[in-house]
Design an enzyme around this catalytic site. Sequence first.
Site, PDB file in Angstrom:
ATOM      1  N   ARG A 197       0.789  -1.218   0.000  1.00  0.00           N
ATOM      2  CA  ARG A 197       0.000   0.000   0.000  1.00  0.00           C
ATOM      3  C   ARG A 197       0.830   1.281   0.000  1.00  0.00           C
ATOM      4  O   ARG A 197       0.304   2.365  -0.257  1.00  0.00           O
ATOM      5  CB  ARG A 197      -0.927   0.009   1.233  1.00  0.00           C
ATOM      6  CG  ARG A 197      -1.934  -1.115   1.262  1.00  0.00           C
ATOM      7  CD  ARG A 197      -2.802  -1.126   0.029  1.00  0.00           C
ATOM      8  NE  ARG A 197      -3.553   0.112  -0.141  1.00  0.00           N
ATOM      9  CZ  ARG A 197      -3.990   0.567  -1.303  1.00  0.00           C
ATOM     10  NH1 ARG A 197      -3.739  -0.110  -2.414  1.00  0.00           N
ATOM     11  NH2 ARG A 197      -4.666   1.688  -1.355  1.00  0.00           N
ATOM     12  N   TYR A 217      -0.369  11.454  -0.233  1.00  0.00           N
ATOM     13  CA  TYR A 217       0.332  12.478   0.542  1.00  0.00           C
ATOM     14  C   TYR A 217       1.026  13.496  -0.360  1.00  0.00           C
ATOM     15  O   TYR A 217       1.156  14.675   0.004  1.00  0.00           O
ATOM     16  CB  TYR A 217       1.332  11.838   1.500  1.00  0.00           C
ATOM     17  CG  TYR A 217       0.704  11.401   2.804  1.00  0.00           C
ATOM     18  CD1 TYR A 217       0.365  12.335   3.784  1.00  0.00           C
ATOM     19  CD2 TYR A 217       0.430  10.063   3.057  1.00  0.00           C
ATOM     20  CE1 TYR A 217      -0.228  11.948   4.972  1.00  0.00           C
ATOM     21  CE2 TYR A 217      -0.161   9.658   4.241  1.00  0.00           C
ATOM     22  CZ  TYR A 217      -0.486  10.609   5.198  1.00  0.00           C
ATOM     23  OH  TYR A 217      -1.075  10.218   6.375  1.00  0.00           O
ATOM     24  N   CYS A 253     -12.128   2.898  21.445  1.00  0.00           N
ATOM     25  CA  CYS A 253     -11.180   1.904  21.950  1.00  0.00           C
ATOM     26  C   CYS A 253      -9.947   1.796  21.064  1.00  0.00           C
ATOM     27  O   CYS A 253      -8.864   1.476  21.553  1.00  0.00           O
ATOM     28  CB  CYS A 253     -11.863   0.545  22.055  1.00  0.00           C
ATOM     29  SG  CYS A 253     -13.254   0.524  23.209  1.00  0.00           S
ATOM     30  N   HIS A 264     -16.804  19.900  25.617  1.00  0.00           N
ATOM     31  CA  HIS A 264     -16.165  21.016  26.318  1.00  0.00           C
ATOM     32  C   HIS A 264     -16.602  22.335  25.675  1.00  0.00           C
ATOM     33  O   HIS A 264     -16.572  22.480  24.450  1.00  0.00           O
ATOM     34  CB  HIS A 264     -14.646  20.880  26.268  1.00  0.00           C
ATOM     35  CG  HIS A 264     -13.940  21.889  27.106  1.00  0.00           C
ATOM     36  ND1 HIS A 264     -13.622  23.147  26.640  1.00  0.00           N
ATOM     37  CD2 HIS A 264     -13.506  21.839  28.397  1.00  0.00           C
ATOM     38  CE1 HIS A 264     -13.017  23.829  27.601  1.00  0.00           C
ATOM     39  NE2 HIS A 264     -12.929  23.060  28.673  1.00  0.00           N
ATOM     40  N   ASP A 289      -7.554  24.737  29.492  1.00  0.00           N
ATOM     41  CA  ASP A 289      -8.667  24.665  30.435  1.00  0.00           C
ATOM     42  C   ASP A 289      -8.979  23.223  30.815  1.00  0.00           C
ATOM     43  O   ASP A 289      -9.286  22.928  31.983  1.00  0.00           O
ATOM     44  CB  ASP A 289      -9.904  25.330  29.833  1.00  0.00           C
ATOM     45  CG  ASP A 289     -11.055  25.407  30.815  1.00  0.00           C
ATOM     46  OD1 ASP A 289     -10.947  26.182  31.782  1.00  0.00           O
ATOM     47  OD2 ASP A 289     -12.049  24.683  30.630  1.00  0.00           O
ATOM     48  N   CYS A 340     -16.064  -2.033  27.498  1.00  0.00           N
ATOM     49  CA  CYS A 340     -17.218  -2.265  26.634  1.00  0.00           C
ATOM     50  C   CYS A 340     -17.876  -3.579  27.034  1.00  0.00           C
ATOM     51  O   CYS A 340     -17.183  -4.565  27.332  1.00  0.00           O
ATOM     52  CB  CYS A 340     -16.787  -2.315  25.174  1.00  0.00           C
ATOM     53  SG  CYS A 340     -16.169  -0.745  24.541  1.00  0.00           S
ATOM     54  N   CYS A 363     -16.416  -6.460  25.104  1.00  0.00           N
ATOM     55  CA  CYS A 363     -14.993  -6.295  24.795  1.00  0.00           C
ATOM     56  C   CYS A 363     -14.320  -7.647  24.586  1.00  0.00           C
ATOM     57  O   CYS A 363     -14.559  -8.603  25.330  1.00  0.00           O
ATOM     58  CB  CYS A 363     -14.306  -5.543  25.928  1.00  0.00           C
ATOM     59  SG  CYS A 363     -12.533  -5.307  25.683  1.00  0.00           S
ATOM     60  N   CYS A 407      -7.262  -4.218  27.220  1.00  0.00           N
ATOM     61  CA  CYS A 407      -8.057  -3.046  27.598  1.00  0.00           C
ATOM     62  C   CYS A 407      -8.358  -3.063  29.092  1.00  0.00           C
ATOM     63  O   CYS A 407      -8.223  -2.045  29.775  1.00  0.00           O
ATOM     64  CB  CYS A 407      -9.362  -3.001  26.806  1.00  0.00           C
ATOM     65  SG  CYS A 407      -9.156  -2.587  25.065  1.00  0.00           S
TER      66      CYS A 407
END
Length: 411
Positions: free
Chosen positions: A102, A110, A183, A217, A370, A390, A393, A398
């Site tokens: 690839r 790019y 995740c 936020h 902040d 999860c 999961c 995790c």
Amino acid sequence: MAAFRAAHRLLGHILRNESSAGLVTQRWSSSAAVASVPKSSDPKPHAQPDKRKPKTGILMLNMGGPETLDDVHGFLLRLFLDKDLMTLPAQSKLAPFIAKRRTPKIQEQYSKIGGGSPIKKWTEQQGEGMVKLLDELSPATAPHKYYIGFRYVRPLTEAAIEEMERDGVERAIAFTQYPQYSCSTTGSSLNAIYRYYNAKGTQPKMKWSVIDRWPTHPLLIQCFADHIQKELNMFPADKRGEVVILFSAHSLPMSVVNRGDPYPQEVGATVQKVMERLGFSNPYRLVWQSKVGPMAWLGPQTDESIKGLCQRGKKNILLVPIAFTSDHIETLYELDIEYAQVLAKECGVENIRRSESLNGNPLFSKALADLVLSHMKSSEICSKQLSLRCPMCVNPVCGEAKSFFTKQQQQ
């Protein structure tokens, strides 16, 4: 890269076999020019020069992006080897094969956006603005120093941790640069920190805490709303009110969603708050980009949505990258070139623009400061959401990583 969140945001490009023809190289929108990428491959983690010993270190976590065309292969190789992002049969052998195959295609993409990703440049600028504000606002925890920890290109997360340890940082904050948690993006970066210490068999010298999500936020919402309004004002006055706002985020396979990944809900929460801030001035939809393969993914897809809107006479469209805070290949190539240039021309779009990414907006650096300041004042190790795996999961790491962070004790 699941952006399987942001990592799968890029995965969509990596696995794509079809290319677009007749692409132009310049940025189509006047609001966000492509920055030239410095041609460097410093193997050391990047942190701003500072003669003072830092007391608080802020590790800015992201997947990163190749700065030069020569960096593309290494980026792809690390990405395909990441089992938090995807699991492949005989992964250690298959990943190098896919990466090599690839690389030319991704290098071509790019090359059309300036020769590399500007994400490190923007992260540096954001980090510098953030720590400058923190030193002023919180002298008790100063000096503050930012570090960049990328998953797939230098400066790598593991090297950044080593730099922080050498600097004698007392308090370390793992600060995801993904506002919405997934995740396979934030989770993968946090797993990398846990694996670093687990492989060494030692406890951290620093006291760790985590800013693991921040989808609503207020200053983040204001930044998005300001950039959207600025771009809406660029549409013809008689068309402005009918512009359809398409909030675009990287899609997720439904198999990941059905395991309980919170990403779709958190992206939706961001969209809702932004539209509230805009007074619901325009019709809008949340759409998903970079679908890969025949399996079911979150929809509708961004490109199909553009086609569908045009077929229904809605030909004034504003694209908003709602899960990306800095420009990278999915904004500069997929949104700006594949969709806003090639696809829009094919569909007969009248006016299509893309809202500028947050990039060097000083208000965004203020938002980051902040977030860190509020986090330090709270004395919380992480959000309550991070401690919850999860429901379905399938990755035991995790659970181990979550336990590692939730057991950290602040001084």
